[in-house]
Design a protein around this motif. Structure first.
Motif, mmCIF file in Angstrom:
data_model
loop_
_atom_site.group_PDB
_atom_site.id
_atom_site.type_symbol
_atom_site.label_atom_id
_atom_site.label_comp_id
_atom_site.label_asym_id
_atom_site.label_seq_id
_atom_site.Cartn_x
_atom_site.Cartn_y
_atom_site.Cartn_z
ATOM 1 N N GLN A 7 0.834 -1.327 0.041
ATOM 2 C CA GLN A 7 0.057 -0.109 -0.056
ATOM 3 C C GLN A 7 1.037 1.239 -0.031
ATOM 4 O O GLN A 7 1.800 1.443 0.670
ATOM 5 C CB GLN A 7 -0.911 0.227 1.133
ATOM 6 N N GLU A 8 0.467 1.994 -0.721
ATOM 7 C CA GLU A 8 1.222 3.593 -0.730
ATOM 8 C C GLU A 8 0.918 4.169 0.583
ATOM 9 O O GLU A 8 -0.355 4.258 0.845
ATOM 10 C CB GLU A 8 0.702 4.468 -1.971
ATOM 11 N N VAL A 9 2.021 4.681 1.213
ATOM 12 C CA VAL A 9 1.750 5.505 2.448
ATOM 13 C C VAL A 9 1.273 6.614 2.299
ATOM 14 O O VAL A 9 1.938 7.428 1.503
ATOM 15 C CB VAL A 9 3.067 5.338 3.333
ATOM 16 N N ARG A 10 0.152 7.307 2.740
ATOM 17 C CA ARG A 10 -0.263 8.684 2.245
ATOM 18 C C ARG A 10 -0.041 9.502 3.745
ATOM 19 O O ARG A 10 -1.332 10.102 3.775
ATOM 20 C CB ARG A 10 -1.603 8.620 1.850
ATOM 21 N N TRP A 11 1.056 9.766 4.161
ATOM 22 C CA TRP A 11 0.844 10.562 5.115
ATOM 23 C C TRP A 11 2.071 11.916 4.644
ATOM 24 O O TRP A 11 2.824 11.526 3.620
ATOM 25 C CB TRP A 11 1.744 10.065 6.420
ATOM 26 N N CYS A 12 1.853 13.052 5.185
ATOM 27 C CA CYS A 12 2.680 14.127 4.696
ATOM 28 C C CYS A 12 4.196 13.879 4.657
ATOM 29 O O CYS A 12 4.672 13.007 5.958
ATOM 30 C CB CYS A 12 2.504 15.639 5.416
ATOM 31 N N SER A 48 -5.285 7.082 12.013
ATOM 32 C CA SER A 48 -6.086 5.971 11.792
ATOM 33 C C SER A 48 -5.901 5.398 10.694
ATOM 34 O O SER A 48 -6.485 4.422 9.892
ATOM 35 C CB SER A 48 -7.521 6.225 11.986
ATOM 36 N N ARG A 49 -5.190 5.702 9.745
ATOM 37 C CA ARG A 49 -4.600 5.075 8.312
ATOM 38 C C ARG A 49 -3.660 4.062 8.475
ATOM 39 O O ARG A 49 -3.459 3.290 7.704
ATOM 40 C CB ARG A 49 -4.277 6.055 7.195
ATOM 41 N N PHE A 50 -3.141 3.957 9.892
ATOM 42 C CA PHE A 50 -2.305 2.890 10.089
ATOM 43 C C PHE A 50 -2.442 1.550 9.817
ATOM 44 O O PHE A 50 -1.666 0.667 9.077
ATOM 45 C CB PHE A 50 -1.933 2.837 11.687
ATOM 46 N N PRO A 51 -3.826 1.036 9.953
ATOM 47 C CA PRO A 51 -3.961 -0.343 9.389
ATOM 48 C C PRO A 51 -3.715 -0.651 8.067
ATOM 49 O O PRO A 51 -3.302 -2.045 7.569
ATOM 50 C CB PRO A 51 -5.609 -0.738 9.837
ATOM 51 N N TYR A 52 -3.830 0.189 7.355
ATOM 52 C CA TYR A 52 -3.562 -0.168 5.913
ATOM 53 C C TYR A 52 -1.972 -0.422 5.425
ATOM 54 O O TYR A 52 -1.841 -0.921 4.653
ATOM 55 C CB TYR A 52 -3.976 1.151 4.848
ATOM 56 N N TYR A 53 -1.212 0.079 6.246
ATOM 57 C CA TYR A 53 0.285 -0.093 6.206
ATOM 58 C C TYR A 53 0.959 -1.194 6.819
ATOM 59 O O TYR A 53 2.108 -1.106 6.984
ATOM 60 C CB TYR A 53 0.650 1.301 6.536
ATOM 61 N N LEU A 54 0.036 -2.065 7.356
ATOM 62 C CA LEU A 54 0.825 -3.139 8.108
ATOM 63 C C LEU A 54 0.148 -4.563 7.382
ATOM 64 O O LEU A 54 -1.149 -4.747 7.275
ATOM 65 C CB LEU A 54 0.296 -3.197 9.488
ATOM 66 N N GLU A 55 0.948 -5.483 7.081
ATOM 67 C CA GLU A 55 0.591 -6.636 6.605
ATOM 68 C C GLU A 55 -0.103 -7.468 7.760
ATOM 69 O O GLU A 55 0.514 -8.488 8.384
ATOM 70 C CB GLU A 55 1.480 -7.537 5.999
ATOM 71 N N ALA A 56 -1.343 -7.242 8.049
ATOM 72 C CA ALA A 56 -1.893 -7.676 9.158
ATOM 73 C C ALA A 56 -3.381 -7.657 8.958
ATOM 74 O O ALA A 56 -3.913 -6.772 8.021
ATOM 75 C CB ALA A 56 -1.597 -7.340 10.670
ATOM 76 N N TYR A 57 -4.444 -8.185 9.995
ATOM 77 C CA TYR A 57 -5.754 -7.655 9.495
ATOM 78 C C TYR A 57 -6.016 -6.372 10.299
ATOM 79 O O TYR A 57 -5.281 -5.880 11.142
ATOM 80 C CB TYR A 57 -6.658 -8.853 10.749
#
Ligand code: SF4
Length: 329
Positions: A7-12, A48-57
């Motif tokens: 996933q592309e990380v979308r933080w500044c 709260s975008r954190f879960p997208y950036y980890l290979e986990a549920y």
């Protein structure tokens, strides 16, 4: 396995969230946790975008409600390691209610609260942890709100594990996360996080050369001293604690940190050393004590209920299907 996703990380650029993500990824791998046993639940906000950036549920859930969803998971899936990722707005404003009840219930989960003292996702409004007088888009004449002291809130709710770390302190953050993951019950970790876009430099005092004069690191069983040459110490003052020059007190007067003190008053007093300013910011594990967990209690009750009241299959069937004949009047 380092839990990296495609996933592309979308933080500044420059956001403190990147460092936290890198630390969490590395730490999970170190602990030997498997992705199929990991669940990250978040609310709404940049963090709260954190879960997208980890290979986990993961669940990117409802504003402020992550602790409630995580509670359901912790009760029904004891095989999972349940984590909540939230921010100061998400957890302490709309979600304040859910946060304190998760803490008092001692649900088996780890809550990471990224505190950047601003609403970043909605572009720079003051949050429940913004300092008094703070000028933001929603407080053009300065905030008149008294901010929450995050650790005081957690300890006031009698959190069984409460800690604070800095986003840029990878070693300190990893140490706290390791202890939080091992704790049974709710582990609450506040992470002071830079938002260079809407609250630039808010924690600069803790990163510059004189940071040692501001950071009060806790080590269980050790006297609380800090500074470049340990020139400051923490001593008792009435019902609270205060910082004094080390050479003005006897060694025996310096508080020896005990994270396992059952009475939360001591840890609460420690939390009051960090107020709105950054003069004395206490980091490390404030409190780590044992208390029965909510999810263990609920599961035990369900097991007891099953044992004592076996379901009568005929009654259950009639409840499910209703009467055979319906009368319409
Ligand atoms: Fe990070 Fe602030 Fe950008 Fe949000 S707005 S991603 S907190 S730098």
């Amino acid at each position: 396995k380092d839990f990296t996703t495609d996933q592309e990380v979308r933080w500044c650029p420059g956001c403190g969230d990147y460092v936290i993500l890198a630390t969490v990824r590395g730490f999970l791998a170190e602990l030997g946790l498997r992705r199929e046993n990991l669940m990250f639940v978040s609310g709404i906000g940049c963090s709260s975008r954190f879960p997208y950036y980890l290979e986990a549920y993961g669940i990117h859930s409802i504003h402020g409600r992550a602790p409630a969803i995580a509670t359901g998971l912790a009760v029904t899936r004891p095989d999972l390691s349940v984590w909540v990722v939230t921010g100061d707005g998400d957890a302490l404003s709309i979600g304040g209610n859910h946060l304190v009840h998760a803490l008092r219930r001692n649900v088996n989960m780890t809550i990471l609260l990224f505190n950047n003292r601003i609403y970043g996702l909605t572009k720079g409004q003051y949050s429940p942890t913004s300092e008094e007088g703070k000028v933001t888009k929603s407080t053009p004449m300065g905030s008149v709100d008294h901010p929450f002291n995050t650790l005081s809130i957690a300890l006031g709710a009698e959190a069984t594990f409460a800690a604070r770390a800095l986003d840029s302190d990878r070693a300190g953050l990893s140490e706290v996360l390791r202890a939080a993951a091992e704790h049974r019950g709710t582990s609450f970790v506040e992470i002071l996080q830079d938002c260079p876009i809407f609250n630039d430099g808010s924690f600069d005092a803790l990163r510059r050369d004189n940071a040692a004069a501001h950071l009060v690191p806790l080590h269980h069983g050790q006297p609380i001293r800090f500074g470049t040459d340990n020139e400051f110490a923490v001593v008792r003052n009435g019902f609270g604690l205060e910082v004094v020059p080390t050479d003005t007190v006897a060694e025996s007067d310096i508080i020896v940190h005990d994270a396992h003190t059952d009475n939360p008053e001591y840890a609460y007093a420690l939390s009051r050393l960090s107020d709105q300013g950054l003069d004395h910011v206490v980091t490390g594990i404030f409190r780590s004590v044992t208390r029965p967990t909510y999810d263990d209690g609920v599961r035990a009750q369900i097991a007891t209920a099953r044992e004592r009241k076996p379901v009568d299959q005929d009654s259950l069937q009639s409840l499910l299907t209703g009467p055979e004949t319906w009368t319409v009047s």
